[in-house]
Structure formats: C-alpha cells, structure tokens
Design an enzyme around this catalytic site. Structure first.
Site, PDB file in Angstrom:
ATOM      1  N   SER A 412       0.832  -1.232  -0.018  1.00 35.06           N
ATOM      2  CA  SER A 412       0.056  -0.008   0.028  1.00 35.06           C
ATOM      3  C   SER A 412       0.926   1.339  -0.043  1.00 35.06           C
ATOM      4  O   SER A 412       0.170   2.281  -0.217  1.00 35.06           O
ATOM      5  CB  SER A 412      -0.970  -0.111   1.307  1.00 35.06           C
ATOM      6  OG  SER A 412      -0.223  -0.049   2.392  1.00 35.06           O
ATOM      7  N   HIS A 433      -2.345  -2.874  -6.162  1.00 28.51           N
ATOM      8  CA  HIS A 433      -2.820  -2.371  -4.643  1.00 28.51           C
ATOM      9  C   HIS A 433      -4.403  -2.578  -4.399  1.00 28.51           C
ATOM     10  O   HIS A 433      -5.203  -1.541  -4.888  1.00 28.51           O
ATOM     11  CB  HIS A 433      -2.357  -0.897  -4.341  1.00 28.51           C
ATOM     12  CG  HIS A 433      -2.720  -0.545  -3.029  1.00 28.51           C
ATOM     13  ND1 HIS A 433      -3.024   0.867  -2.819  1.00 28.51           N
ATOM     14  CD2 HIS A 433      -2.900  -1.087  -1.861  1.00 28.51           C
ATOM     15  CE1 HIS A 433      -3.492   0.981  -1.504  1.00 28.51           C
ATOM     16  NE2 HIS A 433      -3.300   0.002  -1.098  1.00 28.51           N
ATOM     17  N   GLU A 445      -5.285   0.198  -7.377  1.00 29.16           N
ATOM     18  CA  GLU A 445      -4.254   1.119  -8.174  1.00 29.16           C
ATOM     19  C   GLU A 445      -3.232   0.168  -8.608  1.00 29.16           C
ATOM     20  O   GLU A 445      -2.631  -0.757  -7.983  1.00 29.16           O
ATOM     21  CB  GLU A 445      -3.604   1.849  -6.809  1.00 29.16           C
ATOM     22  CG  GLU A 445      -4.395   2.977  -6.252  1.00 29.16           C
ATOM     23  CD  GLU A 445      -3.593   3.755  -5.414  1.00 29.16           C
ATOM     24  OE1 GLU A 445      -3.309   4.961  -5.331  1.00 29.16           O
ATOM     25  OE2 GLU A 445      -2.772   3.208  -4.221  1.00 29.16           O
ATOM     26  N   ASN A 483      -3.215   6.808  -0.504  1.00 22.80           N
ATOM     27  CA  ASN A 483      -2.705   6.721   0.752  1.00 22.80           C
ATOM     28  C   ASN A 483      -1.741   7.957   0.966  1.00 22.80           C
ATOM     29  O   ASN A 483      -1.721   8.308   2.261  1.00 22.80           O
ATOM     30  CB  ASN A 483      -2.028   5.649   1.064  1.00 22.80           C
ATOM     31  CG  ASN A 483      -2.743   4.209   1.498  1.00 22.80           C
ATOM     32  OD1 ASN A 483      -4.192   4.779   1.617  1.00 22.80           O
ATOM     33  ND2 ASN A 483      -2.296   3.021   1.465  1.00 22.80           N
TER      34      ASN A 483
END
Length: 699
Positions: A412, A433, A445, A483
């Site tokens: 991540s 991801h 992702e 993130n």
C-alpha cells in the site's frame, strides 16, 4: 450516409434492426430512424406485427455519450417511446446483451418483450444524477410493480434476464438466434389474435394488493439515511409515485418536470464527471493500444490474511484458478476457513447461491510450498507491510515462477522499484494495490514501476476489468496516490483533535459533508498500525518547520490498533464493528494540549482536512504520480468514500474555485507554517486562470 435503423420484411412481420456499433446507442440518427421505421410499418397494410432487434453484441445500451452536455436534438426519446407505444399493431422487442437506460425504455414501450438468457436489463440514470426521462418511471411500475421499479430505478443496478422474466418485465427467455426467436413469438401472437398490449395502460401491478404508499415512504427513509445529500434518488421516487396516482399522460408530464430538475442540478455535472473519469482512467498515456497482453488464467496469492483472502475471493469470483499460499498448515487452515466463512455469509445474505459458493471454493487451492506456484501466470504478494518480508517473497517467486509470469505486490505504500530489484526480472514486476475488503472494494491502484513492461501493465489493466474493478495507473512514491493524499487529510484531522476538537466532532463534520466515514472511523477500520508505519517514513523526511501529530503513535504504543484490537480512536466491544466513544482518550488529549484547548472554528473541521487533500493532489499531479486530475478523483470516489455528487477532490476544488482554495491554504500557512506550503501547480493554475481538469487534459 445510410441510416443506422433498417426496415425489412419477413412475410407479414416487419423487422426493424438497429445497427449503430459498438453498443447501438440512442443517438439522434437512431431516434429518427426508429420513428421513420415504425411510421412506415404503420402505413403498410401488409404488416401485421413488428419485431425490433439490434445487430452486434447488444441491444440498445443507452444514450449516446457524445451528446452529453449538448442541446437536445429532435426527436426526443420520450416522443419516440410514445410513438412506439401508440403503434396500432403488436410490437415485440427482442433483447440480448445489455438493454440499459433508454434502451430499456424503448423495450418497455414495445407491447411484448423477450430476451436471450444472457441479457441484462437496467435503468442506471440515477448514477448520472438523472432519472429515466422517456417513460421508464411510468411504464416499469405498471409492468413489474412499485417494489421492482424502486429497486431498479433508485438503485440503478441491472437485473438478469431470468429476474426480469420473474417480475413480468419479459414475456419469454430464449437461446440462440435473435431473429428466429422473434419471428416465432410474433407467429404465436398472430395465431392467438393478440393485439397491442400497452404497458402505459397496465394497472394490475399498481393495484394488485401491494401497499405502494408504504413502499415509497420506506424507500424515501432508506435514501435519506444511506444517500444523504443526493438529489436525484428522491426525484426518482417522486416520479414512480406519480405512476401510482396519475394517469399515464399526467405521469409522463410529472416525470419530465422531475427530469429537468435533475438536469439542472449541479450534482449532475459531478456525476457525469465521475462517469467519464472512470472511462478515462483505463487509458494509459504513452502505452501502445496494440500491445499484446499476457494470458492470465491461474494466479498465486501469497499470504492468507484478511487482504490475501479478499484478493483470492475476488479472483475466484472472476473464474480464475487460485493457489493461496501460507508457510505452515495451521495458518493455511485458518485462511481457508476464512474463505469458506466469507462465502457462507454471502449465501446466508442471499447474494450468492450455494452452487456458486461451491464453484468458487473449488477454484481456491491452499498450498504451503512455493514450488506449487511454478506454473501460475500471475503472483500477488499480500504479506505484512515490511520490506524484509517482501524481499523474502519476491526472491522465492523469482526462483520458482515460470518465465513471463507477472510478479506483483499488494503493497500500500512501499517502494515498488526496490521490491522489483529483489528479482532478476524487474520488467515483469508491478504493484496491484487492492483496497480492503478486496472482494468488495472496486478500486485497484496499478503501480507502474520504473522498469514495468508495457505488456505487463496492459495485462494488469485487463485483469482489473475482469475482476470488475476500477483500475487506475499510478506511479511510485510513498503511499502512491490514495494513501499519500490520505495521510495529509488524516494529519489535519489529528491536529484538530490535538488542538481541542473531539474525534466525534471531526468525523461528524466530514460525514455531513458526505464522506462515507470520518477519518478516525476509517483509520480504525483499516488498522492504525498500517498508517503508523507510513507516518514513520513520512516523519523521517520532514522539511524544516513541518510538524506531524502523535496520536497514532500513542494509540499503537498502547496496543490500540482499531477494530481488530477492539479499541482505537473508538471502542469496539465484543467484536462489534460499530464505533463507540472511547472516553479513555480524554486524558491522552488533555496531556497533549497541556489541558488548554483552543476554540476550534467549525468551518476548519471540514476545510483543513479537505484543503490538505487537494494541495497534496496538486503535488502528485505535478510529479506525474497520477496521469490526470480525474484519475485522482476516481481513486477517492471508489476507494475512500468521497461523495460521488461532488465529483472527487480535484473536481470539487475546481467547482469551489482554485483561487478560493489557494487563499485558504495561504491563510493556514500564515497560521500554521510549513505544513501548508502551497503546491506550485496550484499557484500556477490560479495565476493562469485554469483548473485541475483543464491541466489534466494536457498531453
């Protein structure tokens, strides 16, 4: 140019065929062609019935997106559907593929409907901030009842042909040739002496014993609770209600008025932006569309924790054979039990059949030896977010996997290029991801490494489609797009609490804004330890004067990791997933603020986290980590619960006005210092009078 609608004859049956590839969209030429064809069949005394069908792989799959945002051109679809319903001879729609939006409205205007068993039927206009505007809200409840109409129109999800037959939308299912099935059904109608059966005249489903008023009120309450702030769902309900109390002519007028209200709503612009953004996300700049992809039929998932199990379930749902690897029998047994338990819960809820559960279980094979992965086409690492653990996995995969196998990491936030360097084939490595729970969340992702091969990248995007994910290509940096931006959003939420706001205040403010959940509830759900590891890396690279909060560190030091430990920013007694106030935090927060709390401006509770999110998005765009502003919007709409009717953080910033956003950021910079350095791209766009959307369309 020839018409996309052709009229031919099979004895006494007129065959009207729409041929407007790729999806037979209802552009102006198709609408005009349908009117002309039905008028010609009406005038031909030899014609006793009409069969309407479509060439290619689908029935009419909706409006022509090339006409979005343009002034309407005659004939309007509502005029076409009314003319079809008024036709004096029996008409039959023969459906296959997708009959969506205006396509289903055309079918409902026909007097009879049959479908090949593979067909899907739906009215998804609500997802674009609209409602069906060509009679769908009036004809569907008359044909299938108010409960079905509410589910299909307010929910916007398609139904299978089998479900449509069960609810009365379809008269018959068939296999095989469209024309043969249509002619056979038309022959039956003629043998029975059947005439037109106009759905607009039907009343049985409106008066057949259901308490329509109660159904409508219950759906209103559900929408107000689960979709707060959305404009079009309540208008959809109002239109369906009109069908229950007004004659068709008046109901159609009411539908048109409500449709116009939706059309003029600013929410429609955001939802249309979302629609096009998802389509655009699949296009990779600089990638040859003719690149040959690698076949993927068997996949290894390394790690049987929550994420690994979710990924395995997602793959099995797409019909892929999965080898789920854990390094000892006990942990493997636990992982496989989690697989079975998750599927069983779906069966209990009624969202999965027992047969489908068994099929998916059969696709997931547990293994404890890397040697079992020798022939897989793709390997997905899903172990703990630790670079040493990733190194061990990728060195093993490099040894055992066949040449040409794609090696991917579900990391991540870690450096994908460093992970790729653990192998002798970095060109075959990329990031996948998934977002938790991976079998539910739509976002994927796709992280492009410095050496990721074009075929590998294209194959990953193709896999995303197969898994019914929204796949978005991102570049390598700490946290990638989602993130990395979320950390800035969380930073401001935490600092607000350190300054005296309560956790509940911050979450409530962002919840009222429309976020699916507040930042602290989100942290607890995903695990505080995961975010703390990213925060520690972030702390190591701080610029002079930048400050980070310490709430995450303190909670993790106390063993409070969120839902999985029963306590975090909230409490989760007895395994509950419903956040309860954590009164023990008061002492911790008093200590941080030395017992002195500022009065927090309520406006800051919302603006500071959102402006931090937008500012970091601007940096990501300028660095090329995201290809375009709309990709960032897609990531936050599908992965972080950003309100769909606001279009995503970058679109929202454009609508606010980038000058206003920059002014707010500069004021926070004056008050709080280096944390609020405006992104250079934001400053440049304001100086040039441009938007993120305009900048993102470059190149």
């Amino acid at each position: 140019m020839s018409s996309p609608v052709q009229l031919s004859h099979e004895g006494a049956v007129a065959v009207i065929r729409v041929n407007n590839p790729p999806v037979n969209a209802l552009g102006q030429a198709v609408r005009a062609g349908l009117l002309e064809a039905f008028a010609a069949a009406e005038a031909d005394a030899e014609v006793k019935a009409v069969v309407l069908l479509c060439a290619g792989t689908t029935f009419i799959a909706g409006a022509d997106i090339r006409e979005f945002g343009k002034p309407p051109q005659a004939p309007l679809l509502a005029d076409v559907t009314q003319a079809i319903e008024n036709f004096s001879k029996p008409s039959l729609a023969v459906l296959h593929g997708s009959a969506l939006g205006g396509g289903l409205e055309v079918a409902l205007a026909c007097h009879y409907r049959i479908a090949r068993r593979d067909a899907r039927l739906g009215l998804p206009e609500v997802k674009l901030g609209l409602l069906p505007g060509a009679g769908g809200t009036q004809r569907l409840p008359r044909v299938a009842g108010v409960a079905v109409a509410l589910e299909m129109i307010v929910g916007g999800e398609p139904v299978t042909a089998a479900e449509a037959e069960r609810t009365g939308i379809l008269d018959q299912l068939f296999d095989g040739d469209l024309l043969a099935a249509g002619l056979a059904f038309a022959e039956q109608l003629q043998a029975q002496g059947a005439g037109p059966r106009r759905s607009g005249e039907a009343t049985v489903c409106l008066t057949g014993g259901a308490d329509n008023a109660a159904l409508l009120e219950a759906k209103r309450r559900e929408v107000q609770r689960s979709l707060p702030g959305l404009f079009s769902p309540l208008r959809c309900i109002a239109a369906i209600e009109a069908a229950t109390v007004l004659p068709l002519v008046e109901g159609l007028k009411r539908e048109r008025k409500l449709f116009q209200e939706c059309l003029q709503s600013p929410q429609r612009l955001a939802l249309v932006h979302k629609f096009f953004a998802e389509r655009q996300a699949g296009k990779i700049k600089g990638l040859d569309t003719a690149v040959e992809t690698r076949p993927i039929s068997s996949v290894a998932v390394i790690g049987g924790g929550t994420m690994g199990v979710g990924i395995a379930l997602s793959l099995a749902a797409a019909g892929l054979a999965v080898k789920l690897l854990e390094l000892d029998a006990d942990r493997l047994a636990t992982a496989l039990q989690r697989v079975a338990s998750t599927l069983d819960k779906s069966v209990q809820r009624g969202s999965l059949s027992a047969q489908a559960m068994q099929q998916r279980l059969a696709l997931i094979e547990g293994v404890t030896d890397y040697a079992a992965l020798a022939k897989v086409d793709l390997a997905i690492e899903a172990v703990f977010e630790d670079i040493a653990a990733k190194q061990a996995v990728f060195e093993a995969l490099d040894r055992v996997c066949k040449p040409g196998a794609i090696l991917s990491s579900n990391t991540s936030s870690l450096d994908l290029n460093r992970i790729a360097a653990f192998t002798r084939r970095p060109q075959d490595v990329l990031g996948l991801h998934f977002f938790s729970p991976a079998n539910v969340m739509r976002l994927l992702e796709v992280v492009r490494g410095a050496q990721s091969n074009a075929a590998v990248l294209a194959s990953a995007m193709q896999l995303g489609k197969r898994l019914k994910k929204v796949a978005v290509v991102v570049g390598v940096c700490d946290g990638f797009v989602g993130n990395r931006m979320a950390l800035q959003y969380i930073r401001e939420a935490e600092l607000l609490v350190e300054e005296g706001a309560s956790v509940q205040q911050v979450d409530a403010a962002l919840g009222e804004f429309g976020m699916a959940m507040g930042p602290f509830a989100m942290l607890d759900m995903s695990g505080l330890d995961i975010w703390q590891s990213m925060r520690q890396r972030q702390r190591a690279s701080l610029s002079a004067g930048q400050l980070l909060p310490t709430l995450l560190d303190r909670l993790c030091a106390a063993g409070r990791f969120g839902q999985k430990s029963g306590a975090g920013f909230y409490l989760y007694p007895d395994g509950s997933r419903t956040p309860q106030p954590n009164l023990q935090l008061a002492e911790l927060f008093d200590e941080l603020a030395d017992g002195v709390h500022e009065d927090i401006d309520p406006h800051s509770l919302l603006q500071r986290p959102l402006y931090a999110l937008i500012n970091e998005g601007a940096r990501i765009l300028e660095e090329g980590i995201a290809q375009r502003a709309s990709d960032i919007d897609v990531i936050f709409l599908t992965g972080y619960g950003f309100p769909a009717h606001l279009g995503g953080p970058m679109f929202y910033a454009d609508q606010l006005g980038l000058d206003k956003v920059l002014q707010g950021i500069r004021e926070y910079q004056r008050r709080f210092g280096a944390n609020w350095q405006p992104a250079p791209l934001l400053e440049r766009l304001v100086a040039e009078g441009k938007t993120f959307t305009e900048w993102g369309q470059q190149g």
